[in-house]
Design an enzyme around this catalytic site. Structure first.
Site, PDB file in Angstrom:
ATOM      1  N   ASP A 162       1.116  -7.674   2.225  1.00 60.19           N
ATOM      2  CA  ASP A 162       1.274  -6.237   1.986  1.00 60.19           C
ATOM      3  C   ASP A 162       2.746  -5.835   1.845  1.00 60.19           C
ATOM      4  O   ASP A 162       3.309  -5.183   2.711  1.00 60.19           O
ATOM      5  CB  ASP A 162       0.608  -5.472   3.145  1.00 60.19           C
ATOM      6  CG  ASP A 162       0.302  -4.030   2.787  1.00 60.19           C
ATOM      7  OD1 ASP A 162       0.869  -3.528   1.798  1.00 60.19           O
ATOM      8  OD2 ASP A 162      -0.510  -3.401   3.500  1.00 60.19           O
ATOM      9  N   HIS A 201       0.823  -1.218   0.000  1.00 66.05           N
ATOM     10  CA  HIS A 201       0.000   0.000   0.000  1.00 66.05           C
ATOM     11  C   HIS A 201       0.857   1.269   0.000  1.00 66.05           C
ATOM     12  O   HIS A 201       0.368   2.334  -0.325  1.00 66.05           O
ATOM     13  CB  HIS A 201      -1.051  -0.012   1.114  1.00 66.05           C
ATOM     14  CG  HIS A 201      -0.561   0.312   2.492  1.00 66.05           C
ATOM     15  ND1 HIS A 201      -0.256  -0.647   3.431  1.00 66.05           N
ATOM     16  CD2 HIS A 201      -0.332   1.493   3.101  1.00 66.05           C
ATOM     17  CE1 HIS A 201       0.124  -0.062   4.555  1.00 66.05           C
ATOM     18  NE2 HIS A 201       0.091   1.233   4.380  1.00 66.05           N
ATOM     19  N   SER A 261       3.967   2.131   8.515  1.00 69.00           N
ATOM     20  CA  SER A 261       3.754   1.188   7.430  1.00 69.00           C
ATOM     21  C   SER A 261       5.067   0.953   6.709  1.00 69.00           C
ATOM     22  O   SER A 261       5.760   1.900   6.355  1.00 69.00           O
ATOM     23  CB  SER A 261       2.741   1.735   6.440  1.00 69.00           C
ATOM     24  OG  SER A 261       1.471   1.323   6.802  1.00 69.00           O
TER      25      SER A 261
HETATM   26  N1  ARG Z   1      -4.653   0.413   7.465  1.00 67.93           N
HETATM   27  C1  ARG Z   1      -3.369   0.387   6.866  1.00 67.93           C
HETATM   28  C2  ARG Z   1      -2.743   1.786   6.919  1.00 67.93           C
HETATM   29  O1  ARG Z   1      -3.208   2.632   7.611  1.00 67.93           O
HETATM   30  C3  ARG Z   1      -3.418  -0.177   5.482  1.00 67.93           C
HETATM   31  C4  ARG Z   1      -4.076   0.664   4.468  1.00 67.93           C
HETATM   32  C5  ARG Z   1      -4.106   0.122   3.067  1.00 67.93           C
HETATM   33  N2  ARG Z   1      -5.181  -0.811   2.819  1.00 67.93           N
HETATM   34  C6  ARG Z   1      -6.454  -0.462   2.459  1.00 67.93           C
HETATM   35  N3  ARG Z   1      -7.323  -1.417   2.299  1.00 67.93           N
HETATM   36  N4  ARG Z   1      -6.846   0.766   2.255  1.00 67.93           N
HETATM   37  O2  ARG Z   1      -2.086   2.310   6.081  1.00 67.93           O
HETATM   38  N1  GLU Z   2      -1.143   1.300   7.595  1.00 69.02           N
HETATM   39  C1  GLU Z   2      -0.557   2.342   8.383  1.00 69.02           C
HETATM   40  C2  GLU Z   2       0.428   3.218   7.627  1.00 69.02           C
HETATM   41  O1  GLU Z   2       0.237   3.540   6.498  1.00 69.02           O
HETATM   42  C3  GLU Z   2       0.036   1.711   9.571  1.00 69.02           C
HETATM   43  C4  GLU Z   2      -1.067   1.358  10.426  1.00 69.02           C
HETATM   44  C5  GLU Z   2      -1.140   2.274  11.577  1.00 69.02           C
HETATM   45  O2  GLU Z   2      -1.703   3.364  11.482  1.00 69.02           O
HETATM   46  O3  GLU Z   2      -0.598   1.821  12.578  1.00 69.02           O
HETATM   47  O4  GLU Z   2       1.358   3.727   8.160  1.00 69.02           O
END
Ligand code: ARG
Ligand code: GLU
Length: 720
Positions: free
Chosen positions: A225, A89, A655
């Site tokens: 991921d 991502h 991330s």
């Molecule tokens: N929650 C994770 C973050 O904050 C992954 C985001 C990417 N995935 C998604 N389905 N949007 O970045």
């Molecule tokens: N998916 C998140 C990011 O883009 C990390 C998840 C979080 O917020 O801990 O950094």
């Protein structure tokens, strides 16, 4: 009775372990202070290396393998030839930019089978931290307690610029001075920034984004991921703009990869760039999040997402165009919900109020304290009360008005238009940037989505905001459309010349005063310009003023809290500087009667594939490997590990961060937190806060058995 004794005993034991309220695994620590604050604790939890191995200015250390990836992620170097791994991502925007219906790398994945196939990504950078230093004294030189806050800000800015200049003199480095503990301390961070970063590999989205929004922020998780890039440098190993002559960068350090896997209670450390946390805010600030801001932002995004997804389902081109945008909108939308729930469950507002009354009591015990801190809590109350309408307007500005793509697009022309019309020069570079941005905008723009979003979301905007804050152009547009927002949208998008890509790009080639005048009189531009000046006059400066005073109060409040709890080690809030957080592999109990274990496997992917859910579509080839148990060297207990849970205090920005074991080897890549723990940016709960990582062995399995890009493994250091 027995239970009571047991409880008391447990409470006592917990108290011995965490005597002054320091909670297990909470904290994002500055690498250069690890020796001082954390090392003994880390060692007692199993860490086998030294603090110098984590961060050193005298010898290569693990920090030399960690980078800021792009604008808001972390990455790590995993080979002596500049190979870098981060999340799928995090690479998503770039993978998407290389994708088209013919080369659909989003759907099919991408693997460079040789160096010459690696794809350049203009605009993508990675930054290594060269060094950090405490510069509190220099930054505060000349600051006195009599100064106003804005005088203070000005002096610190001047000092910071001088510090940055001094520490980078004669180098190609860049530097940033950053406050810690709301300005009680200042640190300078010196970076080496590389600008030739090429895409090496990405799994198909059905692996890299497996589970999509259904599973996002949740456990059990099965997302692969990860994506891979390579840093290129000039022949002297220095940063250089893209050139075919550039060569793979030789890092000072790369991370060895452990194939040993993880077991419950294993020590883990996450090393990366958490973005923002607000651990020390008052109850009123938590109230804003729980009862004002999050509910408003969530409902605005509900509407936006429904419209986007509806069109994406109907048309493959639109699906690709909006994939990255939709993911971005959905991500924060879901997090805000989890965060709100978590704060309510933790009774966070009450907890903060209790701390505040302890503080007041502590203050009242001593006249000197009363003098320094006595005003704080009342003033906080006044400011948060005054801030409420401004906060709502600000949220609406960002999440409604600027959520219309067309309006966000025209806003980028603002300064060029202003310059031409006042006879100032518009540089070639500025025009080129606008042309590039316009091309990017039109490539991924589908007007029916934007039009519908405008109609839906601006209606809410106009309902909530007082009339005096609405642009006249908007009021006229709606009135002349018989108060029908769809008609108004139709009119706006028909009339605006910014929807015409050829016209806009041609006009930019000949950006005369006359042409700029046409841009300026455009209805979409007028909407933006009027909104901008109304907000500048009535919202922005008051909002900024209040925030500035809040800043000052927080600086003093945190200082007071530190004095009140002299034995507690305070970790500075995250601010996108390099941090270490450590914890252990562990599952959790999300709700009554439910236990989540620490690991998922490929079998879980096959299980989810049965469910007929859009986000659970699995590539045929992967299902076949699973069905035939064709796992090669990656087999563990009859399956392949996919993701694991640990109690590391992470945040957005972490991330792509490496998850490192007690020996300093890479075991996973952090990519998410669990939903029940997303309030950890404001309040950490050791029972619920878990970070989610992809097991590095799953990435290697995909590279090797799925993609056949086995040659990439040869340059890594694998520890069996
Ligand atoms: N929650 C994770 C973050 O904050 C992954 C985001 C990417 N995935 C998604 N389905 N949007 O970045
Ligand atoms: N998916 C998140 C990011 O883009 C990390 C998840 C979080 O917020 O801990 O950094």
């Amino acid at each position: 009775m027995k239970r009571l004794i047991a409880c008391t005993l447990l409470a006592f034991m917990l108290f011995m372990l965490f005597p002054f309220g320091a909670k297990a695994d909470e904290g994002m620590w500055l690498p250069m202070l690890i020796q001082k604050y954390n090392f003994a604790d880390m060692q007692s939890k199993g860490f086998k290396l030294t603090a110098e191995d984590i961060y050193s200015v005298n010898q290569p250390s693990i920090k030399d393998a960690i980078v800021i990836f792009g604008g808001g992620c972390t990455g790590e170097v995993i080979s002596p030839e500049g190979l870098l791994i981060t999340n799928h991502h995090c690479g998503y925007g770039n993978i998407q930019k290389h994708s088209s219906i013919e080369h659909d790398y989003l759907t099919n994945g991408f693997w460079a089978m040789s160096r010459s196939e690696e794809l350049p990504n203009p605009g993508l950078t990675v930054s290594f931290l060269v060094r950090m230093d405490d510069v509190t004294q220099q930054a505060l030189a000349g600051v006195t307690s009599e100064m106003t806050e804005s005088q203070r800000v000005e002096i610190i800015k001047k000092n910071s610029d001088a510090i940055s200049k001094e520490v980078t003199e004669g180098t190609h480095y860049s530097a940033r001075v950053t406050p810690m503990y709301n300005g009680n301390q200042y640190f300078v961070f010196i970076y080496e920034v590389f600008t030739d970063v090429r895409l090496v590999g990405a799994p198909p989205s059905n692996v890299g984004k497996f589970g999509g929004d259904t599973d996002n922020w949740m456990w059990p998780r099965h997302t692969g991921d990860f994506s891979m890039f390579r840093i290129y440098a000039d022949k002297d190993n220095k940063p250089a703009q893209y050139s075919a002559e550039n060569v793979p960068y030789t890092p000072k350090r790369h991370l060895p990869i452990s194939l040993k896997g993880v077991e419950p209670n294993d020590f883990t450390m996450v090393y990366g760039y958490p973005g923002t946390t607000q651990q020390y805010v008052t109850s009123q600030a938590v109230n804003e999040v729980v009862n004002i801001s999050n509910p408003l932002k969530i409902s605005l995004r509900d509407a936006r997402l429904e419209i986007m997804e509806n069109y994406m389902r109907q048309n493959d081109t639109v699906r690709i165009q909006y994939a990255s945008k939709q993911a971005g909108v959905a991500n924060a939308w879901k997090k805000w919900q989890g965060e709100r729930n978590g704060l309510i469950r933790l009774d966070a507002i009450n907890k903060k109020q209790n701390l505040e009354s302890d503080f007041n009591q502590w203050v009242s015990q001593d006249p000197n304290r009363t003098k320094e801190y006595g005003h704080l809590l009342n003033r906080f109350s006044e400011l948060y009360t005054a801030r409420k309408p401004l906060l709502v307007a600000n949220d609406l500005g960002r999440e409604a008005f600027m959520a219309v793509e067309l309006i966000r697009f025209v806003s980028q022309f603002n300064s060029a238009i202003k310059r031409v019309l006042t006879d100032k020069e518009v540089s070639e570079e500025m025009l080129e940037t606008l042309v590039t941005r316009s091309r990017g905008f039109y490539k991924d723009y589908y007007q029916p989505i934007d039009k519908e979003i405008f109609a839906e979301i601006m209606k809410t905007y106009a309902q909530i905001l007082p009339d005096s804050l609405l642009p006249n152009a908007l009021k006229q547009l709606v009135a002349s459309s018989g108060d029908n927002w769809s008609v108004a949208a139709e009119k706006l998008f028909n009339e605006s010349i910014f929807t015409d890509s050829t016209l806009i790009i041609n006009t930019l080639a000949d950006f005369s005063k006359e042409n700029a005048g046409k841009f300026k009189n455009d209805m979409a531009f007028q909407l933006f310009a009027q909104h901008d000046s109304i907000f500048a006059a009535s919202i922005d400066s008051s909002y900024r003023e209040i925030n500035q005073e809040l800043d000052l109060l927080y600086r003093t409040y945190i200082k007071g809290l530190m004095e009140m709890q002299p034995n507690k080690t305070f970790h500075p809030d995250a601010n996108f500087t390099l941090r270490v957080t450590y914890g252990k592999i562990e599952g959790y109990f999300p709700s009554d009667g439910v236990e989540y274990t620490h690991l998922t496997t490929l079998d879980g992917i096959a299980e989810k594939a049965q469910m007929g859910v859009y986000d659970y579509v699995v590539p045929e080839k992967l299902l076949k490997l699973q069905a035939e148990k064709d796992y090669g060297r990656w087999e563990v207990n009859g399956s392949v590990p996919v993701c694991f849970l640990a109690s590391n205090h992470t945040s957005g920005g972490n991330s792509g961060s490496p998850v490192i074991n007690a020996d300093g080897h890479l075991v996973g890549i952090n990519f998410d937190r669990v939903w029940e723990g997303t309030m950890s940016d404001i309040m950490f709960d050791p029972n619920m806060c878990r970070n989610i990582s992809i097991d590095i062995r799953y990435a290697l399995f995909i590279i090797d058995k799925y993609a056949g890009a086995t040659h990439l493994l040869n340059e890594m250091t694998l520890i069996e």
